[in-house]
Every structure is written in structure tokens, then in C-alpha cells.
Scaffold this motif. Structure first.
Motif, PDB file in Angstrom:
ATOM      1  N   GLN A 192       0.800  -1.219   0.000  1.00 14.88           N
ATOM      2  CA  GLN A 192       0.000   0.000   0.000  1.00 14.88           C
ATOM      3  C   GLN A 192       0.837   1.276   0.000  1.00 14.88           C
ATOM      4  OE1 GLN A 192      -3.173   0.020   2.928  1.00 14.88           O
ATOM      5  NE2 GLN A 192      -3.495  -2.189   2.735  1.00 14.88           N
ATOM      6  N   VAL A 193       2.167   1.146   0.126  1.00 13.85           N
ATOM      7  CA  VAL A 193       3.002   2.351   0.129  1.00 13.85           C
ATOM      8  C   VAL A 193       3.165   2.865  -1.295  1.00 13.85           C
ATOM      9  CG1 VAL A 193       4.216   1.472   2.158  1.00 13.85           C
ATOM     10  CG2 VAL A 193       5.244   1.204  -0.102  1.00 13.85           C
ATOM     11  N   ASP A 194       3.605   4.115  -1.410  1.00 12.83           N
ATOM     12  CA  ASP A 194       3.719   4.744  -2.724  1.00 12.83           C
ATOM     13  C   ASP A 194       4.997   4.364  -3.448  1.00 12.83           C
ATOM     14  OD1 ASP A 194       1.391   7.006  -2.841  1.00 12.83           O
ATOM     15  OD2 ASP A 194       2.097   6.699  -0.802  1.00 12.83           O
ATOM     16  N   LEU A 195       6.086   4.215  -2.698  1.00  5.92           N
ATOM     17  CA  LEU A 195       7.365   3.829  -3.289  1.00  5.92           C
ATOM     18  C   LEU A 195       8.103   2.899  -2.334  1.00  5.92           C
ATOM     19  CD1 LEU A 195       8.780   7.228  -4.664  1.00  5.92           C
ATOM     20  CD2 LEU A 195       7.887   5.331  -6.027  1.00  5.92           C
ATOM     21  N   ILE A 196       8.825   1.939  -2.905  1.00  9.89           N
ATOM     22  CA  ILE A 196       9.695   1.059  -2.125  1.00  9.89           C
ATOM     23  C   ILE A 196      11.113   1.231  -2.657  1.00  9.89           C
ATOM     24  CG2 ILE A 196      10.218  -1.324  -1.456  1.00  9.89           C
ATOM     25  CD1 ILE A 196       7.272  -1.996  -1.913  1.00  9.89           C
ATOM     26  N   LEU A 197      12.009   1.716  -1.799  1.00  6.76           N
ATOM     27  CA  LEU A 197      13.373   2.012  -2.205  1.00  6.76           C
ATOM     28  C   LEU A 197      14.370   1.252  -1.343  1.00  6.76           C
ATOM     29  CD1 LEU A 197      13.081   5.917  -2.494  1.00  6.76           C
ATOM     30  CD2 LEU A 197      12.630   4.214  -4.274  1.00  6.76           C
ATOM     31  N   SER A 198      15.582   1.161  -1.842  1.00  2.80           N
ATOM     32  CA  SER A 198      16.653   0.525  -1.074  1.00  2.80           C
ATOM     33  C   SER A 198      17.581   1.559  -0.446  1.00  2.80           C
ATOM     34  CB  SER A 198      17.472  -0.410  -1.968  1.00  2.80           C
ATOM     35  OG  SER A 198      18.033   0.295  -3.059  1.00  2.80           O
ATOM     36  N   SER A 199      17.496   2.827  -0.881  1.00  2.00           N
ATOM     37  CA  SER A 199      18.386   3.860  -0.371  1.00  2.00           C
ATOM     38  C   SER A 199      17.803   5.246  -0.610  1.00  2.00           C
ATOM     39  CB  SER A 199      19.754   3.767  -1.057  1.00  2.00           C
ATOM     40  OG  SER A 199      20.567   4.870  -0.723  1.00  2.00           O
ATOM     41  N   LEU A 200      18.126   6.170   0.298  1.00  2.00           N
ATOM     42  CA  LEU A 200      17.712   7.565   0.114  1.00  2.00           C
ATOM     43  C   LEU A 200      18.401   8.208  -1.080  1.00  2.00           C
ATOM     44  CD1 LEU A 200      17.750   8.836   3.820  1.00  2.00           C
ATOM     45  CD2 LEU A 200      15.753   8.204   2.446  1.00  2.00           C
ATOM     46  N   THR A 201      19.504   7.635  -1.538  1.00  2.00           N
ATOM     47  CA  THR A 201      20.213   8.184  -2.694  1.00  2.00           C
ATOM     48  C   THR A 201      19.375   8.069  -3.965  1.00  2.00           C
ATOM     49  OG1 THR A 201      21.321   6.069  -3.123  1.00  2.00           O
ATOM     50  CG2 THR A 201      22.467   7.633  -1.705  1.00  2.00           C
ATOM     51  N   GLN A 202      18.315   7.267  -3.927  1.00  2.00           N
ATOM     52  CA  GLN A 202      17.446   7.115  -5.092  1.00  2.00           C
ATOM     53  C   GLN A 202      16.436   8.246  -5.228  1.00  2.00           C
ATOM     54  OE1 GLN A 202      16.638   2.810  -3.755  1.00  2.00           O
ATOM     55  NE2 GLN A 202      16.216   2.748  -5.949  1.00  2.00           N
ATOM     56  N   ILE A 203      16.345   9.095  -4.197  1.00  2.00           N
ATOM     57  CA  ILE A 203      15.349  10.164  -4.198  1.00  2.00           C
ATOM     58  C   ILE A 203      15.946  11.454  -4.755  1.00  2.00           C
ATOM     59  CG2 ILE A 203      13.843  11.611  -2.782  1.00  2.00           C
ATOM     60  CD1 ILE A 203      13.641   9.339  -0.792  1.00  2.00           C
ATOM     61  N   LYS A 204      15.292  12.031  -5.751  1.00  4.72           N
ATOM     62  CA  LYS A 204      15.670  13.331  -6.295  1.00  4.72           C
ATOM     63  C   LYS A 204      14.492  14.277  -6.078  1.00  4.72           C
ATOM     64  CE  LYS A 204      16.967  15.700 -10.592  1.00  4.72           C
ATOM     65  NZ  LYS A 204      17.177  15.550 -12.062  1.00  4.72           N
ATOM     66  N   VAL A 205      14.755  15.396  -5.445  1.00  2.79           N
ATOM     67  CA  VAL A 205      13.699  16.357  -5.134  1.00  2.79           C
ATOM     68  C   VAL A 205      13.922  17.652  -5.905  1.00  2.79           C
ATOM     69  CG1 VAL A 205      12.548  17.675  -3.320  1.00  2.79           C
ATOM     70  CG2 VAL A 205      13.425  15.394  -2.820  1.00  2.79           C
ATOM     71  N   GLU A 206      12.865  18.132  -6.534  1.00  2.72           N
ATOM     72  CA  GLU A 206      12.890  19.416  -7.235  1.00  2.72           C
ATOM     73  C   GLU A 206      11.739  20.277  -6.727  1.00  2.72           C
ATOM     74  OE1 GLU A 206      15.250  20.336  -9.095  1.00  2.72           O
ATOM     75  OE2 GLU A 206      16.261  18.452  -9.596  1.00  2.72           O
ATOM     76  N   LYS A 207      11.869  21.569  -6.895  1.00  2.07           N
ATOM     77  CA  LYS A 207      10.807  22.486  -6.494  1.00  2.07           C
ATOM     78  C   LYS A 207       9.661  22.408  -7.489  1.00  2.07           C
ATOM     79  CE  LYS A 207       9.542  25.895  -3.662  1.00  2.07           C
ATOM     80  NZ  LYS A 207       9.435  25.760  -2.207  1.00  2.07           N
ATOM     81  N   ALA A 208       8.452  22.332  -6.991  1.00  2.00           N
ATOM     82  CA  ALA A 208       7.262  22.308  -7.834  1.00  2.00           C
ATOM     83  C   ALA A 208       6.346  23.452  -7.417  1.00  2.00           C
ATOM     84  CB  ALA A 208       6.538  20.970  -7.716  1.00  2.00           C
ATOM     85  N   LEU A 209       5.320  23.719  -8.222  1.00  2.00           N
ATOM     86  CA  LEU A 209       4.408  24.819  -7.926  1.00  2.00           C
ATOM     87  C   LEU A 209       3.736  24.651  -6.576  1.00  2.00           C
ATOM     88  CD1 LEU A 209       2.677  25.386 -11.395  1.00  2.00           C
ATOM     89  CD2 LEU A 209       4.388  26.843 -10.286  1.00  2.00           C
ATOM     90  N   GLN A 210       3.362  23.422  -6.240  1.00  2.00           N
ATOM     91  CA  GLN A 210       2.645  23.165  -5.002  1.00  2.00           C
ATOM     92  C   GLN A 210       3.540  22.614  -3.901  1.00  2.00           C
ATOM     93  OE1 GLN A 210      -0.546  24.106  -4.565  1.00  2.00           O
ATOM     94  NE2 GLN A 210      -0.412  24.940  -6.631  1.00  2.00           N
ATOM     95  N   GLY A 211       4.863  22.671  -4.069  1.00  2.00           N
ATOM     96  CA  GLY A 211       5.747  22.161  -3.041  1.00  2.00           C
ATOM     97  C   GLY A 211       6.962  21.487  -3.628  1.00  2.00           C
TER      98      GLY A 211
END
Length: 218
Positions: A192-211
Motif C-alpha cells: 500500500q506504500v507509494d514507493l519502495i526504495l533501497s536507499s535515500l540516494t534514489q530520491i531526487k527532489v525538485e521544487k514544484a508549484l505546489q511544493g
């Protein structure tokens, strides 16, 4: 994925504190004549007081509180080997640079959680939810609901980042989006989770209009 804020678990998600946790609880189990393996299989992701009540049925609350204070002192002082997990510091610094709100939401107490955050070299969060602030710990939703409230956001606008089954259940129960990182394959409701990852290094965050916009790095 898109969100307006992040709610991070601490132990096992942002910092590797497993050796320190297991040293403290193994010592406690042996002192009480309980199988360390049984104790270690139960405690992860839960408040220490919850685990003590589980393994001390029939004990008075004052006796449980005494054991909690001893355990807390040991865990706060023993940070040997505690370190930031790969990608943790870079991700938090990226969120700060983008002005995206985030919080640490942990089952640990203030002394223990503060010592481990410092040992891991993590930035200081503006919102730090610890065991003292909620009546019901994970897997109940209280901690993540409070984290979202302190960020000034609706739970649905937040992403919970967790490794432990109890924390994953807490995030889902709070109505948040959930990213599981290094979670056990047998964790309940993992589908039921949205993403299953093995490391935080897999996450890329960019600025969006709503956050924030969350992308995956292959």
C-alpha cells in the motif's frame, strides 16, 4: 510524486543506529533473563516504553519507568558507530536549500534522538517529534499526524519516509503518502506504500508549484 513536506523517521531511515540499539537492548534482555533475539525482534520502530511494558507484564508503572530511565541513559550515551545513512545529509540539505519543510518523527526520546541526530551529522529540524509528545506511539498515527500539524500541512500533503513496519503502518494510518526505504519484505501493508526504495540516494527532489516533486534516480 508530489508533496508539500516530508516526515522522516530517524533510526534506520536517516541514521544507522542499529549497533547501539542492539547493544542496549541485548544488555537489558540479558539482565532480565529474556532472550535477546525475542526482544530485538519486537522493539524496532516502537517507543521504548511500549517495549518495556510488553516484556514486563504485571510490573508496576514505577518499575517500568525506572527501567526506561536506565535504558534511555545508556542509549543516549552510547553513540559509537551511529552514522548518517547514504543520501540522508544530502537530501535534508537539498530540502533546506529549496525551502521545502521537513520534520523528524521518531519513537525515540529527546535525549536519545538528539544524540543520534548529532552523531549522524544531520541538520537540525525545525520540527522534531519525539516520544514525549504523543500518547500513542507508532504504529498508531499520532506521531505523524502531529508532525504534519506542526509543519502546518494536511497529512495527505506530506510524505512519510520510513524503514520499520510499525512506522509504515503509522504513516498509512495518518493518511500520508509513504516511501518505504530498506523495509523488511514481510512488512505488513507494504503493497500500500507509494514507493519502495533501497536507499535515500534514489530520491531526487525538485521544487514544484505546489511544493516538491519527487523523482527516482535509477
Amino acid at each position: 510524486m508530489e508533496c508539500k513536506g516530508f516526515l522522516f523517521d530517524l533510526d534506520g531511515t536517516l541514521v544507522d543506529s542499529l549497533p547501539a540499539v542492539e547493544r542496549a537492548w541485548t544488555h537489558w534482555a540479558e539482565r532480565h533473563g529474556i532472550s535477546p533475539q525475542e526482544v530485538l525482534a519486537f522493539i524496532h520502530g516502537k517507543q521504548a516504553i511500549t517495549s518495556l511494558r510488553h516484556f514486563m507484564p504485571g510490573a508496576t508503572e514505577s518499575a517500568i519507568q525506572h527501567e526506561f530511565e536506565l535504558l534511555e541513559q545508556m542509549e543516549a550515551q552510547d553513540t559509537d558507530g551511529v552514522s548518517a545513512l547514504p543520501g540522508a545529509v544530502a537530501l535534508l540539505e537539498r530540502l533546506n536549500a529549496l525551502g521545502i519543510p521537513w520534520a523528524i518523527v521518531t519513537s525515540g526520546s529527546i535525549p536519545v534522538a538528539s544524540a543520534r541526530r548529532k552523531a549522524g551529522g544531520l541538520p537540525q529540524p525545525e520540527v522534531f517529534i519525539t516520544a514525549e509528545l504523543v500518547k500513542q506511539g507508532k504504529p498508531q498515527p499520532d506521531a505523524y499526524l502531529l508532525g504534519a500539524e506542526r509543519l502546518g500541512l494536511a497529512p495527505q500533503a506530506c510524505v512519510v519516509v520510513e524503514d520499520a513496519p510499525a512506522g509504515i503502518l503509522s504513516g498509512l494510518a495518518a493518511g500520508c503518502q509513504v516511501i518505504a526505504v530498506n523495509a523488511p519484505a514481510e512488512a505488513p501493508k507494504l503493497d500500500q506504500v507509494d514507493l519502495i526504495l533501497s536507499s535515500l540516494t534514489q530520491i531526487k527532489v525538485e521544487k514544484a508549484l505546489q511544493g516538491a516533486s519527487i523523482e527516482l534516480i535509477a
